[in-house]
Design a protein around this motif. Structure first.
Motif, PDB file in Angstrom:
ATOM      1  N   ASN A 222       3.029  -7.189  -3.159  1.00 18.89           N
ATOM      2  CA  ASN A 222       4.251  -7.849  -3.592  1.00 18.89           C
ATOM      3  C   ASN A 222       5.326  -6.843  -3.979  1.00 18.89           C
ATOM      4  OD1 ASN A 222       5.625 -10.129  -5.820  1.00 18.89           O
ATOM      5  ND2 ASN A 222       5.033 -10.744  -3.761  1.00 18.89           N
ATOM      6  N   ILE A 223       4.928  -5.688  -4.516  1.00 17.15           N
ATOM      7  CA  ILE A 223       5.905  -4.634  -4.804  1.00 17.15           C
ATOM      8  C   ILE A 223       6.539  -4.146  -3.512  1.00 17.15           C
ATOM      9  CG2 ILE A 223       6.228  -2.314  -5.725  1.00 17.15           C
ATOM     10  CD1 ILE A 223       3.883  -2.896  -7.632  1.00 17.15           C
ATOM     11  N   VAL A 224       5.734  -3.908  -2.495  1.00 10.86           N
ATOM     12  CA  VAL A 224       6.275  -3.457  -1.201  1.00 10.86           C
ATOM     13  C   VAL A 224       7.245  -4.493  -0.648  1.00 10.86           C
ATOM     14  CG1 VAL A 224       5.702  -2.937   1.199  1.00 10.86           C
ATOM     15  CG2 VAL A 224       4.309  -1.981  -0.644  1.00 10.86           C
ATOM     16  N   LEU A 225       6.880  -5.771  -0.722  1.00  7.76           N
ATOM     17  CA  LEU A 225       7.769  -6.819  -0.231  1.00  7.76           C
ATOM     18  C   LEU A 225       9.078  -6.847  -1.017  1.00  7.76           C
ATOM     19  CD1 LEU A 225       5.224  -9.739   0.368  1.00  7.76           C
ATOM     20  CD2 LEU A 225       6.320  -8.288   2.090  1.00  7.76           C
ATOM     21  N   GLY A 226       9.007  -6.634  -2.326  1.00  4.50           N
ATOM     22  CA  GLY A 226      10.230  -6.561  -3.123  1.00  4.50           C
ATOM     23  C   GLY A 226      11.109  -5.398  -2.717  1.00  4.50           C
TER      24      GLY A 226
ATOM     25  N   LEU B  96       0.673  -1.615   5.549  1.00  2.00           N
ATOM     26  CA  LEU B  96       1.525  -1.203   4.434  1.00  2.00           C
ATOM     27  C   LEU B  96       0.716  -1.097   3.139  1.00  2.00           C
ATOM     28  CD1 LEU B  96       4.734  -3.324   5.146  1.00  2.00           C
ATOM     29  CD2 LEU B  96       4.214  -0.996   5.881  1.00  2.00           C
ATOM     30  N   ASN B  97      -0.170  -2.058   2.901  1.00  2.00           N
ATOM     31  CA  ASN B  97      -0.989  -2.022   1.697  1.00  2.00           C
ATOM     32  C   ASN B  97      -1.913  -0.814   1.680  1.00  2.00           C
ATOM     33  OD1 ASN B  97       0.163  -4.412   0.844  1.00  2.00           O
ATOM     34  ND2 ASN B  97      -1.493  -5.696   1.592  1.00  2.00           N
ATOM     35  N   ALA B  98      -2.453  -0.465   2.850  1.00  2.00           N
ATOM     36  CA  ALA B  98      -3.344   0.698   2.914  1.00  2.00           C
ATOM     37  C   ALA B  98      -2.597   1.980   2.580  1.00  2.00           C
ATOM     38  CB  ALA B  98      -3.970   0.797   4.305  1.00  2.00           C
ATOM     39  N   ARG B  99      -1.365   2.088   2.992  1.00  2.00           N
ATOM     40  CA  ARG B  99      -0.597   3.302   2.689  1.00  2.00           C
ATOM     41  C   ARG B  99      -0.395   3.468   1.188  1.00  2.00           C
ATOM     42  NH1 ARG B  99       4.605   3.705   6.402  1.00  2.00           N
ATOM     43  NH2 ARG B  99       4.776   5.623   5.158  1.00  2.00           N
ATOM     44  N   VAL B 100      -0.292   2.336   0.486  1.00  2.00           N
ATOM     45  CA  VAL B 100      -0.145   2.404  -0.976  1.00  2.00           C
ATOM     46  C   VAL B 100      -1.500   2.562  -1.655  1.00  2.00           C
ATOM     47  CG1 VAL B 100       0.643   1.172  -3.035  1.00  2.00           C
ATOM     48  CG2 VAL B 100       1.980   1.043  -0.922  1.00  2.00           C
ATOM     49  N   ASP B 101      -2.449   1.674  -1.338  1.00  2.00           N
ATOM     50  CA  ASP B 101      -3.701   1.591  -2.088  1.00  2.00           C
ATOM     51  C   ASP B 101      -4.764   2.575  -1.613  1.00  2.00           C
ATOM     52  OD1 ASP B 101      -2.963  -0.447  -3.907  1.00  2.00           O
ATOM     53  OD2 ASP B 101      -3.204  -1.937  -2.340  1.00  2.00           O
TER      54      ASP B 101
END
Length: 339
Positions: free
Chosen positions: A75-79, A312-317
């Motif tokens: 949700n942060i990435v989407l924001g 995208l989530n994998a790049r963050v987490d």
């Protein structure tokens, strides 16, 4: 980690029944209304991005817009994606993403303290709007949420294919070995070769009617209790990917570890699990003042699906990258914005 963050970020009980969620939701809303929702700080986005395929002609020039989000990575990435798109279209953007809890971010948009965020249809329908039965068809679920929230001063723009809901996953070797692609395939395997199916799930999923019990009933899945192991969500991914004690494990469909660990998600071919499609939730007054927001966001939302979210989530987490930079690089790569 991302799956558990998503579960926490979507409020008290990801799929809590109204009887369980309503008291906590009422108290949280009261706190927001009487004491504020915590949007007391923020930082301007100042990336100097320019229009790409969106934002041409700077339709949001002169607008001052505040974006918000919940506190889990997706949700942060989407924001951040939303804020950067507004910047490219000419707006001045205040970044107030990463707000603890679902209610605070939603109430900020409803009250006008923030202008927009990405929200999830299932969350709104069950947790905020007080329904205990999801609508199986994702388009009808979105329409029902949009119609109901219009009375709350919130406008839902077109939804993404991105659907962060429950699923079962298997490692690639076992997917090839057993030939499973759908939950119906898993059910057939459980009846044909019971020893082949072991399930690793979280305790909540194991107990819920809209979790393991309901799934097993809907698909005719015959898995005895002795072949169901309950464990923390993070351990499930490693057990499944490493060929440990789980053949199949409970996952969230947009978790970055699915791609990182090369897991195969079983298709919910009977559409049992609720839909949690992401869609822009906009303060209706803001949208009336700046109707170009719709044209700016619609093409971006249309590109968001489960595969994109997992990457995208994998790049963050998994890789530990900054959500803002992840969002920016994706928008540039897709041509939505330019430098």
């Amino acid at each position: 980690m991302a799956g558990r963050q998503a579960a926490r970020g979507r409020g008290a009980g990801r799929r809590a029944a109204v009887r369980a969620a309503a008291p906590a939701l009422a108290l949280a809303l009261l706190a927001c209304l009487t004491g504020g929702c915590g949007l007391t700080s923020g930082s301007p986005m100042a990336d100097g991005v320019r229009p790409g395929s969106i934002g041409r002609g700077l339709p949001l020039k002169g607008a001052d817009l505040t974006v918000t989000s919940k506190s889990f990575s997706e949700n942060i990435v989407l924001g951040q994606i939303m804020g950067l798109a507004f910047q490219a279209a000419g707006a001045k953007v205040l970044d107030r993403t990463n707000i603890q809890g679902s209610v605070g971010a939603r109430e900020a948009v409803r009250s006008g303290e923030a202008d927009a965020m990405y929200e999830y249809t299932g969350t709104a329908w069950i947790t905020y709007l007080g329904h205990d039965r999801p609508i199986p068809d994702p388009a009808r679920q979105w329409r029902a949420v949009a119609d109901a929230d219009a009375r709350n001063g919130l406008t839902w723009l077109a939804p993404a294919a991105l659907d962060n809901t429950y699923a079962l996953a298997v490692n690639r070797a076992d997917a090839r070995k057993y030939g499973t692609r759908t939950l119906s395939d898993v059910a057939a395997l459980s009846r044909r070769n019971p020893r082949a199916v072991t399930l690793c799930v979280e305790s909540e999923f194991a107990a819920r009617d809209d979790g393991l019990q309901g799934m097993a009933k809907a698909y005719g899945m015959d898995v005895p209790a002795s072949r169901v192991q309950k464990m923390d969500g993070g351990i499930i991914y490693t057990q499944v990917s490493g060929g440990g004690s789980c053949t199949f494990g409970e996952v969230f469909t947009t978790d970055g570890r699915i791609a990182a660990m090369r897991l195969v998600v079983m298709d919910d071919d009977k559409h049992f699990f609720p839909n949690y499609n992401a869609a822009p939730e906009i303060n209706s007054g803001t949208l009336r003042e700046h109707p170009a927001i719709r044209d700016v966001l619609d093409p971006i939302t249309a590109r968001l699906d489960d595969d994109v979210a997992r990457q995208l989530n994998a790049r963050v987490d998994v890789d530990g990258q900054d959500p803002h930079e992840v969002a920016k690089e994706w928008l540039l790569k897709e041509g939505f914005i330019s430098k």
